[in-house]
Design a protein around this motif. Sequence first.
Motif, PDB file in Angstrom:
ATOM      1  N   GLU A  37     103.893  32.830 154.380  1.00 29.37           N
ATOM      2  CA  GLU A  37     105.239  32.358 154.700  1.00 29.37           C
ATOM      3  C   GLU A  37     106.034  33.416 155.451  1.00 29.37           C
ATOM      4  OE1 GLU A  37     106.273  29.242 154.336  1.00 29.37           O
ATOM      5  OE2 GLU A  37     104.221  28.892 153.647  1.00 29.37           O
ATOM      6  N   GLU A  38     105.932  34.650 154.989  1.00 25.61           N
ATOM      7  CA  GLU A  38     106.694  35.746 155.611  1.00 25.61           C
ATOM      8  C   GLU A  38     106.294  35.959 157.066  1.00 25.61           C
ATOM      9  OE1 GLU A  38     107.109  40.594 155.048  1.00 25.61           O
ATOM     10  OE2 GLU A  38     106.601  39.350 153.306  1.00 25.61           O
ATOM     11  N   PHE A  39     104.991  35.881 157.356  1.00 24.52           N
ATOM     12  CA  PHE A  39     104.494  36.140 158.706  1.00 24.52           C
ATOM     13  C   PHE A  39     104.254  34.853 159.511  1.00 24.52           C
ATOM     14  CE2 PHE A  39     102.401  40.161 156.800  1.00 24.52           C
ATOM     15  CZ  PHE A  39     103.542  40.907 157.030  1.00 24.52           C
ATOM     16  N   ASP A  40     104.538  33.696 158.907  1.00 27.47           N
ATOM     17  CA  ASP A  40     104.321  32.399 159.553  1.00 27.47           C
ATOM     18  C   ASP A  40     102.877  32.263 160.036  1.00 27.47           C
ATOM     19  OD1 ASP A  40     104.860  29.866 160.600  1.00 27.47           O
ATOM     20  OD2 ASP A  40     105.457  30.678 162.548  1.00 27.47           O
ATOM     21  N   VAL A  41     101.941  32.469 159.119  1.00 26.74           N
ATOM     22  CA  VAL A  41     100.516  32.325 159.422  1.00 26.74           C
ATOM     23  C   VAL A  41     100.041  30.985 158.853  1.00 26.74           C
ATOM     24  CG1 VAL A  41      98.197  33.247 159.028  1.00 26.74           C
ATOM     25  CG2 VAL A  41     100.099  34.806 159.510  1.00 26.74           C
ATOM     26  N   HIS A  42      99.948  30.001 159.733  1.00 30.31           N
ATOM     27  CA  HIS A  42      99.552  28.639 159.362  1.00 30.31           C
ATOM     28  C   HIS A  42      98.869  27.994 160.564  1.00 30.31           C
ATOM     29  CE1 HIS A  42     102.068  28.629 155.725  1.00 30.31           C
ATOM     30  NE2 HIS A  42     103.019  29.191 156.464  1.00 30.31           N
ATOM     31  N   PRO A  43      97.851  27.175 160.331  1.00 33.94           N
ATOM     32  CA  PRO A  43      97.149  26.925 159.078  1.00 33.94           C
ATOM     33  C   PRO A  43      96.104  28.001 158.812  1.00 33.94           C
ATOM     34  CG  PRO A  43      96.230  25.565 160.805  1.00 33.94           C
ATOM     35  CD  PRO A  43      97.369  26.318 161.437  1.00 33.94           C
ATOM     36  N   PRO A 103      95.209  24.355 166.376  1.00 31.15           N
ATOM     37  CA  PRO A 103      94.984  25.790 166.178  1.00 31.15           C
ATOM     38  C   PRO A 103      93.765  26.270 166.971  1.00 31.15           C
ATOM     39  CG  PRO A 103      95.148  24.613 164.078  1.00 31.15           C
ATOM     40  CD  PRO A 103      95.007  23.586 165.149  1.00 31.15           C
ATOM     41  N   PHE A 104      93.847  27.489 167.478  1.00 28.64           N
ATOM     42  CA  PHE A 104      92.738  28.143 168.171  1.00 28.64           C
ATOM     43  C   PHE A 104      92.376  29.406 167.398  1.00 28.64           C
ATOM     44  CE2 PHE A 104      94.630  25.486 171.363  1.00 28.64           C
ATOM     45  CZ  PHE A 104      93.570  25.055 172.150  1.00 28.64           C
ATOM     46  N   ILE A 105      91.148  29.463 166.917  1.00 32.96           N
ATOM     47  CA  ILE A 105      90.662  30.601 166.135  1.00 32.96           C
ATOM     48  C   ILE A 105      89.643  31.373 166.969  1.00 32.96           C
ATOM     49  CG2 ILE A 105      89.414  31.323 164.067  1.00 32.96           C
ATOM     50  CD1 ILE A 105      92.044  30.116 163.305  1.00 32.96           C
ATOM     51  N   ILE A 106      89.856  32.677 167.127  1.00 40.08           N
ATOM     52  CA  ILE A 106      88.948  33.532 167.896  1.00 40.08           C
ATOM     53  C   ILE A 106      87.929  34.174 166.948  1.00 40.08           C
ATOM     54  CG2 ILE A 106      88.822  35.652 169.265  1.00 40.08           C
ATOM     55  CD1 ILE A 106      91.600  34.939 170.343  1.00 40.08           C
ATOM     56  N   GLU A 107      86.647  34.157 167.374  1.00 41.96           N
ATOM     57  CA  GLU A 107      85.570  34.796 166.593  1.00 41.96           C
ATOM     58  C   GLU A 107      84.779  35.764 167.480  1.00 41.96           C
ATOM     59  OE1 GLU A 107      84.093  31.290 163.631  1.00 41.96           O
ATOM     60  OE2 GLU A 107      83.625  31.046 165.762  1.00 41.96           O
ATOM     61  N   THR A 108      85.456  36.474 168.318  1.00 49.63           N
ATOM     62  CA  THR A 108      84.826  37.346 169.305  1.00 49.63           C
ATOM     63  C   THR A 108      84.409  38.688 168.694  1.00 49.63           C
ATOM     64  OG1 THR A 108      87.054  38.039 169.905  1.00 49.63           O
ATOM     65  CG2 THR A 108      86.055  36.317 171.244  1.00 49.63           C
ATOM     66  N   PRO A 109      83.508  39.418 169.377  1.00 54.64           N
ATOM     67  CA  PRO A 109      83.050  40.699 168.825  1.00 54.64           C
ATOM     68  C   PRO A 109      84.103  41.802 168.845  1.00 54.64           C
ATOM     69  CG  PRO A 109      82.057  40.293 170.985  1.00 54.64           C
ATOM     70  CD  PRO A 109      82.738  39.023 170.576  1.00 54.64           C
ATOM     71  N   GLY A 110      85.133  41.657 169.673  1.00 53.79           N
ATOM     72  CA  GLY A 110      86.174  42.684 169.767  1.00 53.79           C
ATOM     73  C   GLY A 110      85.818  43.745 170.786  1.00 53.79           C
ATOM     74  N   PHE A 111      86.826  44.316 171.413  1.00 55.72           N
ATOM     75  CA  PHE A 111      86.581  45.321 172.451  1.00 55.72           C
ATOM     76  C   PHE A 111      86.151  46.662 171.873  1.00 55.72           C
ATOM     77  CE2 PHE A 111      88.871  42.078 174.708  1.00 55.72           C
ATOM     78  CZ  PHE A 111      88.238  42.070 175.943  1.00 55.72           C
ATOM     79  N   ASP A 112      86.353  46.832 170.571  1.00 54.07           N
ATOM     80  CA  ASP A 112      85.848  48.035 169.907  1.00 54.07           C
ATOM     81  C   ASP A 112      84.654  47.711 169.023  1.00 54.07           C
ATOM     82  OD1 ASP A 112      86.994  46.606 167.876  1.00 54.07           O
ATOM     83  OD2 ASP A 112      88.353  48.201 167.199  1.00 54.07           O
ATOM     84  N   GLY A 113      84.160  46.465 169.118  1.00 53.48           N
ATOM     85  CA  GLY A 113      83.003  46.054 168.324  1.00 53.48           C
ATOM     86  C   GLY A 113      83.301  45.795 166.870  1.00 53.48           C
ATOM     87  N   GLN A 114      84.582  45.726 166.513  1.00 56.92           N
ATOM     88  CA  GLN A 114      84.974  45.555 165.121  1.00 56.92           C
ATOM     89  C   GLN A 114      85.495  44.147 164.825  1.00 56.92           C
ATOM     90  OE1 GLN A 114      84.383  48.096 162.827  1.00 56.92           O
ATOM     91  NE2 GLN A 114      83.318  48.869 164.645  1.00 56.92           N
ATOM     92  N   GLY A 115      85.230  43.214 165.723  1.00 54.99           N
ATOM     93  CA  GLY A 115      85.666  41.842 165.486  1.00 54.99           C
ATOM     94  C   GLY A 115      86.912  41.493 166.272  1.00 54.99           C
ATOM     95  N   PRO A 116      87.398  40.257 166.103  1.00 57.03           N
ATOM     96  CA  PRO A 116      88.559  39.781 166.865  1.00 57.03           C
ATOM     97  C   PRO A 116      89.735  40.750 166.811  1.00 57.03           C
ATOM     98  CG  PRO A 116      87.612  37.997 165.590  1.00 57.03           C
ATOM     99  CD  PRO A 116      86.905  39.246 165.152  1.00 57.03           C
TER     100      PRO A 116
END
Length: 282
Positions: free
Chosen positions: A57-63, A255-268
């Motif tokens: 709620e505080e950060f408005d992370v939905h869904p 909603p759009f969810i990213i599942e990429t490897p990340g530019f540092d290789g540590q995930g999205p």
Amino acid sequence: MLRIGAHQSIAGGYAKAVERVHAIGGNCLQIFSASPRSWSRPAPDAEDKKNFLKLREEFDVHPVYFHASYLINLADGGEVGRRSVGALIAELKAAGDCDIVGSIIHLGSFKNADSAAVAENRYSILIANIKEILDNTPKRTFFIIENSATRKIGRRLEEIANIINWLGSDRVRVCLDTCHLHAAGYDLSSRRRMEDFLKDFDSQIGLSQLQVWHANDSRDAFGSLRDRHENIGEGKVAKAIFSLLLQEAETKYLPFIIETPGFDGQGPDAENIARLRSLEVG
């Protein structure tokens, strides 16, 4: 407001995942309910659940969505199938308890299905297993089928449509992954092709059943049947596809969810989220 988020680790608890996605600029979230490489069950304690709900709620992370374990195979008629059913019943019960939409699920594969008769029997097993899950989980949670990039169940829209029709439940939804569509040979790279695909999806399944997108680039060529994600803008999925999805009336409010490897290789990461957001304007 666009809902763009990412899959994040639950190390330290579900609440930590909310903090992580907020820190990289995301406002929706996908998590595993427990280790994705074991049959362990969801186990958020009361304090973690309280903080998880508060921070959302505080950060408005939905869904927020669960992603099911990699071990799941609902087409299996033996021990793996039974464990898959038990794991997903536990996961959807946890989803109901934590105000999580549901679980995004790879259905599995027909192992050793060398004949049409064997394959037909496996569909019967698949449907029976999913019905058992639906019968024993909260009605407010969704069972979300993710399309496949490989020869596993769910590569073609026709197959997903048949499964949904056989189930006959309003709790079954679909997650479409851009990397998987690319690998399976669905070309969405122009407005006409995108519109044709969405019309086809609507005709076979219904756009009302489309719940969420996985926004992933691909390391591999179009139609490769290979599932290897790449960072946004660095792979073989045309940027135009992401841009069109963020502009089309039928898709931009999902909603759009990213599942990429990340530019540092540590995930999205923040760069992937920023790149996707920038494509809203072409």
